[in-house]
Design a protein around this motif. Sequence first.
Motif, short mmCIF file in Angstrom:
data_model
loop_
_atom_site.label_atom_id
_atom_site.label_comp_id
_atom_site.label_asym_id
_atom_site.label_seq_id
_atom_site.Cartn_x
_atom_site.Cartn_y
_atom_site.Cartn_z
N ALA A 1 0.83 -1.21 0.00
CA ALA A 1 0.00 0.00 0.00
C ALA A 1 0.87 1.26 0.00
N ASP A 2 0.30 2.33 -0.48
CA ASP A 2 0.98 3.63 -0.46
C ASP A 2 1.40 3.98 0.96
N HIS A 3 2.62 4.48 1.10
CA HIS A 3 3.14 5.01 2.37
C HIS A 3 3.00 4.01 3.52
N SER A 4 3.23 2.73 3.24
CA SER A 4 2.98 1.69 4.23
C SER A 4 4.22 1.21 4.98
N VAL A 5 5.41 1.68 4.59
CA VAL A 5 6.62 1.20 5.26
C VAL A 5 7.51 2.37 5.67
N ASP A 6 8.32 2.12 6.70
CA ASP A 6 9.23 3.13 7.22
C ASP A 6 10.63 3.02 6.63
#
Length: 158
Positions: A101-106
């Motif tokens: 998903a969009d913007h799902s990981v750091d």
Amino acid sequence: MPASNATIRFSDRVENYVRYRPEYPAEAVQALKNECGLVPGHVVADIAYGTGIWTRLLLENGNPVVGVEPNPDMRQAGERLLAVFPKFTSVEGTAETTTLADHSVDFITAAQAAHWFDRAPARREFVRILNPAAGWFFCGMSASPIPPSFSADTNTCC
């Protein structure tokens, strides 16, 4: 090598890969902690995780890790070897199409794999899946430098 050939290249060598592939030094995770602020709560996407050699170090640090792997044989070996870690999720995907998903990981990591990536699409995908102010990290065991197209816009961590 075309991406499709790279994807299946290790299919007939998985058990040898498990047996003989060298480990990564624990100091690499320590560097991520010291230099990039990695903490156990950060979600990591490990791209082309293979059998999970690098992934294991992240999981042992307490990080939730989504392993993205295009090769079904390597992915099955990784899933088997990392099954003891409840914070591990494995998905079929590539650097260019992770399915995340969009913007799902750091953090995004790729240990000894960046040379297989189609650079421009992979970079776009990484930007899409990363949380704002996140970083990516490439780890290798060779003298090959990280392509400038990957590192040009990374934060000071990378």
